[in-house]
Design a protein around this motif. Sequence first.
Motif, PDB file in Angstrom:
ATOM      1  N   UNK A  69      -5.042  -4.797  12.525  1.00 16.78           N
ATOM      2  CA  UNK A  69      -3.827  -4.030  13.317  1.00 16.78           C
ATOM      3  C   UNK A  69      -2.356  -4.357  12.590  1.00 16.78           C
ATOM      4  N   UNK A  70      -2.237  -5.465  12.446  1.00 17.02           N
ATOM      5  CA  UNK A  70      -1.025  -5.799  11.688  1.00 17.02           C
ATOM      6  C   UNK A  70      -0.977  -5.388  10.184  1.00 17.02           C
ATOM      7  N   UNK A  71      -2.187  -5.154   9.396  1.00 18.04           N
ATOM      8  CA  UNK A  71      -2.097  -4.292   8.165  1.00 18.04           C
ATOM      9  C   UNK A  71      -1.877  -2.952   8.293  1.00 18.04           C
ATOM     10  N   UNK A  72      -2.242  -2.216   9.458  1.00 17.05           N
ATOM     11  CA  UNK A  72      -1.752  -0.860   9.991  1.00 17.05           C
ATOM     12  C   UNK A  72      -0.300  -0.753   9.951  1.00 17.05           C
ATOM     13  N   UNK A  73       0.212  -1.749  10.515  1.00 20.12           N
ATOM     14  CA  UNK A  73       1.756  -1.773  10.673  1.00 20.12           C
ATOM     15  C   UNK A  73       2.373  -2.073   9.345  1.00 20.12           C
ATOM     16  N   UNK A  74       2.077  -2.905   8.613  1.00 18.21           N
ATOM     17  CA  UNK A  74       2.633  -2.964   7.286  1.00 18.21           C
ATOM     18  C   UNK A  74       2.607  -1.953   6.477  1.00 18.21           C
ATOM     19  N   UNK A  75       1.281  -1.262   6.380  1.00 14.72           N
ATOM     20  CA  UNK A  75       1.397   0.135   5.436  1.00 14.72           C
ATOM     21  C   UNK A  75       1.987   1.130   6.047  1.00 14.72           C
ATOM     22  N   UNK A  76       2.483   1.179   7.379  1.00 11.69           N
ATOM     23  CA  UNK A  76       3.280   2.223   7.683  1.00 11.69           C
ATOM     24  C   UNK A  76       4.616   2.127   7.193  1.00 11.69           C
ATOM     25  N   UNK A  77       5.029   0.962   6.876  1.00 14.08           N
ATOM     26  CA  UNK A  77       6.578   0.889   6.000  1.00 14.08           C
ATOM     27  C   UNK A  77       6.357   1.225   4.512  1.00 14.08           C
ATOM     28  N   UNK A  78       5.011   1.189   4.093  1.00 18.14           N
ATOM     29  CA  UNK A  78       4.694   1.317   2.608  1.00 18.14           C
ATOM     30  C   UNK A  78       3.588   2.687   2.522  1.00 18.14           C
ATOM     31  N   UNK A  79       3.798   3.678   3.410  1.00 17.18           N
ATOM     32  CA  UNK A  79       2.810   4.784   3.509  1.00 17.18           C
ATOM     33  C   UNK A  79       2.318   5.436   2.368  1.00 17.18           C
ATOM     34  N   UNK A  80       3.206   5.470   1.285  1.00 19.78           N
ATOM     35  CA  UNK A  80       2.546   6.367  -0.074  1.00 19.78           C
ATOM     36  C   UNK A  80       1.186   5.520  -0.515  1.00 19.78           C
ATOM     37  N   UNK A  81       1.074   4.248  -0.133  1.00 20.94           N
ATOM     38  CA  UNK A  81       0.048   3.455  -0.890  1.00 20.94           C
ATOM     39  C   UNK A  81      -1.107   3.776   0.186  1.00 20.94           C
ATOM     40  N   UNK A  82      -1.338   4.322   1.164  1.00 21.75           N
ATOM     41  CA  UNK A  82      -2.000   4.619   1.934  1.00 21.75           C
ATOM     42  C   UNK A  82      -2.716   5.948   1.633  1.00 21.75           C
ATOM     43  N   UNK A  83      -2.131   6.779   0.782  1.00 22.95           N
ATOM     44  CA  UNK A  83      -2.348   7.900   0.244  1.00 22.95           C
ATOM     45  C   UNK A  83      -3.658   8.062  -0.692  1.00 22.95           C
ATOM     46  N   UNK A 207      11.328  -0.446   3.761  1.00 23.86           N
ATOM     47  CA  UNK A 207      10.828   0.958   4.139  1.00 23.86           C
ATOM     48  C   UNK A 207      10.681   1.434   2.809  1.00 23.86           C
ATOM     49  N   UNK A 208       9.327   2.043   2.419  1.00 27.69           N
ATOM     50  CA  UNK A 208       9.095   2.752   1.429  1.00 27.69           C
ATOM     51  C   UNK A 208       9.573   3.964   1.340  1.00 27.69           C
ATOM     52  N   UNK A 209      10.537   4.556   0.465  1.00 26.82           N
ATOM     53  CA  UNK A 209      10.761   5.671   0.192  1.00 26.82           C
ATOM     54  C   UNK A 209       9.716   6.636  -0.862  1.00 26.82           C
ATOM     55  N   UNK A 210       9.542   7.811  -0.246  1.00 26.79           N
ATOM     56  CA  UNK A 210       8.308   8.322  -1.011  1.00 26.79           C
ATOM     57  C   UNK A 210       8.798   8.986  -2.510  1.00 26.79           C
TER      58      UNK A 210
END
Length: 458
Positions: A69-83, A207-210
């Motif tokens: 669950x915390x991994x989901x929160x973390x990649x929410x701030x680095x969301x391009x890496x979940x693409x 926060x990850x800018x795209x």
Amino acid sequence: MESGGVQIMSRRMIQPDRTSSRTPEPESVHLTPWDLRRITVDYIQKGVVLPKPPGAAGQCAHAVDRLASSFSRAIGSFYPLAGRFAVAADADDRPGRLTISLRCSDEGADFVHAVAPGITVADITGPLNVIPRVVWSFFPLTGMLGTDAAVDASRPVLAAQVTELADGVFVAMSLNHGAADGTTFWELFNAWSEICRSAGNVDISTAASPSRWFLDGCAVPIPLPFAKVEDIARRFEYPPVQECSLRFSSESVKKLKAKANAEMAAMATATISSLQAVLALIWRAVCRARGLAPGQETTCALPVGCRTRLKGMPKCYVGNAVAGAVGKATVGEILGDNRLGWAAWLLNRAVASVDEASVRRELASWPENPSFKYVAECVGDPTSAAVVVTGSPRFDVYGNNFGWGRPVGVRSGAGNKLDGMVTVYEGGSGGGGMELEVCVAPDVLARLVADEELVDAR
């Protein structure tokens, strides 16, 4: 302990925790020369060894759910890496050309839960003369090149694995090097541990800018002169290697730095850094352990971060921003008495040559004549006597407390494991110490760990 009985218990795809600031449609992140140049190497694979969560036997299962669950929160701030990577024809419809971008589609990062009840923390931590091969089983996406995720759009850019040990937990990530570098890797890892430790009650400042940073006038996206992505990749059959873990206390590092600078006092125009002194020691020791002839050329390549070298780069930049520096000499030049300082000075000058002007020139010329990092070329000819450095003592590794104690060790996976690879981490005790993983041929390793200068320096 080659396989170690590592068993996969579950695998799931973790989507990033969405925020209201996100645009509803997927964005495309266009890749820079820095990114594209590294899409041809293996995934970055790093992980930490943690103590066992306290409490009842079921506490580990609870910890795994908390980590997910915390991994989901973390990649929410680095969301391009979940693409996922997306490949398209050149916008001008020129035949034999393509573009690669990172589509922010939130398809998720792979999350693996494994168990290795026959492996203890002591088996894989500490200053080991030989790191057991079972460690490589603690990482996901082993054997994948960055281009594999562009060829098959279902393959993730990012993955995590949590492996329960007999008396501890190993938490690892694998990240496509075409998407980001080690700085971004550890910033994400730090965010993950902070969120987990605080039970989610924290706002992550990074926060990850795209968007990515390009030179003015650069064509975006950058067209590549290939008909298909498969034409970019080059597979490499890795030679047999073994790894050791070397730890240097802060006091040892200070002594090495002082010795290197004292030897160069008469001619040096700049101060040799702690890292340069330690790497010079390793460079010399590897040359001796390999039994190289005095007239043979040897090289030591190391990464140079560019986030603070270029004006206009965002403060929190997600992606690749790394140049390379290479120290060159004959073996005889860097060996012998009072030559530690000279070897360190060569590295110092190589790093100093990487300035804003040189980086801009390289970035400007790359789209017209694209070149890629290939593992085989990092080593070069078998007689080139190369040492290749990755990592940094500046990365916050031992601060990754997920809520039940600081890490007791750090290890890397099989990715990019070359003969001559040196991975640098901060020391576990802080205060300027360093920890190095050195990867060489098995016969060389036996001589390396017994090297008199190396043993005395630690």
